[in-house]
Design an enzyme around this catalytic site. Sequence first.
Site: not given
Lengths: 388, 388
Positions: B141, B167, B178, B260, B383
Amino acid sequence: MPEGFSFSAVASGIKKEALDLGLIYAEKPVQGAGVFTSNLVKAAPVLLAQGLLAKRNAFRAILVNSGCANACTGEEGLNDAQEISSYLAQKLNCLPEEILPASTGVIGERLPKEKIIEAIPPLIEGLSPDKYQDFAKAIMTTDAFPKIASRQIEISGEKINILGIAKGAGMIAPNMATMLAFLLTDTSLAQDKIYKILKDTVDKTFNRITVDGDTSTNDTVYLLASGYKKKIEDRNIDSFKKALYEVCYELASFIVKDGEGATKLVKIKIINAENENRAVKIAQTVANSLLVKTAFFGEDPNWGRFLAAMGRAGINFDPNKVDIYINEIKIVENGLGTGKESENRAHLEMKKPNFVVTIDLKQGRAEAQYLTCDLSYDYVKINAEYRT
Amino acid sequence: MPEGFSFSAVASGIKKEALDLGLIYAEKPVQGAGVFTSNLVKAAPVLLAQGLLAKRNAFRAILVNSGCANACTGEEGLNDAQEISSYLAQKLNCLPEEILPASTGVIGERLPKEKIIEAIPPLIEGLSPDKYQDFAKAIMTTDAFPKIASRQIEISGEKINILGIAKGAGMIAPNMATMLAFLLTDTSLAQDKIYKILKDTVDKTFNRITVDGDTSTNDTVYLLASGYKKKIEDRNIDSFKKALYEVCYELASFIVKDGEGATKLVKIKIINAENENRAVKIAQTVANSLLVKTAFFGEDPNWGRFLAAMGRAGINFDPNKVDIYINEIKIVENGLGTGKESENRAHLEMKKPNFVVTIDLKQGRAEAQYLTCDLSYDYVKINAEYRT
């Protein structure tokens, strides 16, 4: 303003941004109580003050410095704090044990003792009942504004004053640090109740806010009661508690509003929980979630993040019963989203600088709230700068 | 590569960034075990899989979709997942109960069931033992790179393979979500041991990493054992466990490295603790502290923040005994800083993309480690974007 207190502030050159020593002085011994950080790692002024408060309940002064936390400084740090108190006591003509210390700033560095001692005579000379704003500015570190709140209540025809002054913008700021609050009143309280009243109020206000989830080594809240006005009798204690709560709640909101990099002040309100402790735990987990806080910054009613944060709080609840509101807009009903239209309306509510997230657990009748802020680029910027 | 498995991947148009359906297929029924999110709020595929694993231990396929988490979707979400499994089972000529589901993506939205069903025939047609890389890409993702690790061990002259594909880039990413991992081996294991081996390994690897401290509603780790090679006997179990640990540790590091906005991969290592649980708790609190993570981003050996985070972990230790190292550089000795020179050397170590923070508690002999990353502007950017 509460009678019986004077304030002073001077710059002793420890830091450049603001004044850096603040003094609160009581003309005669006053009742005192303190609540401190729950961190196992406690700064020297916290250890010193806890020792003093365990032995006595009358005090003459509070001395605060900003710029240096005097934390993780070992035995020498304790000696530094004690020497400064002794010098101040001599100049004020009181006992060193009557002085309550507080520090905020860099961890791991020694206090610039000589500079502080040099600054004490002008600090004492400057004492005045009107200088509480100077004091509020002196204790600022990364704070963007001084934090002052007050209430006056009338009990049996007599006016009783409560003044609160606080500092804090991140639980531990980059160079600077900590949440400090000083509460002054001109009444007096039953000696066996003063600590409990302070502790309960702190638990519902300063202990229910978060900027970054970190807990300082120096957090301190002092309450001094000068007794100029009649003592609060048991039957009037609730009026006093309510006013003290309001002062503390206002100061706590100021701290979150001034959160490092914050652009939004958000109240997380849990309703219809089984009991208050569980409500607090859920509110706290949501309030500290990075994904929730970045969603606030993005003004995104991303309710899946709220539910996911609730789910890791370690508290049992039925996700299929939960309703969630942004202000008055219901975005979740019985665990399911209410659709794009209400999300769009919630997005508009989140554009405001303050809003409330209400989470209905439909379990019982208890409730609790927590104040938090968003997580912005500026939080990272403020906290990622190298200290030198 | 482990024998007995084929892989496939197709784009069904659920998301634009990558392929979005991945299939792992076993030629004959294989042993299976699963470990899932500890979040109270569990996605439909997690609830469905937990039900299947409680009843049976032989499986034929894993179907993964990215783009939609199928979480907070209630009874309808469960039905969606079941209908997709039924359709796939019919096409694969196996039972619906032999299919393990996994989803990752936005919470609170229904699966695009028709699109997925339409994509199943080409997915099956594409099955091949060589397509594991396509599968690894399909389940991405916000991931920046596909995550694959493998080991081959020799037991009694036979070569046994373990392949892991994962992932994950944030515990719950912005639109997406996730941590998922799929572990495949061509041996088989005692049925009463397979779950425990998987659980222990997950606890020491995937459960000791953090990007943002959030726990997804969808986290899933599956282990499938095809049994093409000889069964692992008890006396060889440690070799197998070690290889499985290495595969999982490598995948876990990839997830943190791909955190991230992350620019640094940092190992927090607690040594000489009283017991492992306490070491884990302290490592976890340090690894999740925003102030520690922003200090990593700022390459600042701000050890006061490490100590302050440790102090709020709820674990008793003596701050005056603690030593802290950045790689080999000692920056704290017995709770006190070792001076500017060593801090400057530590600052240079922190410029590297990977480094280790070692914290010596001098309490006992237990140790534990946690992998974390820094907190950068980009975490906030990724985010805080509004989902639409």
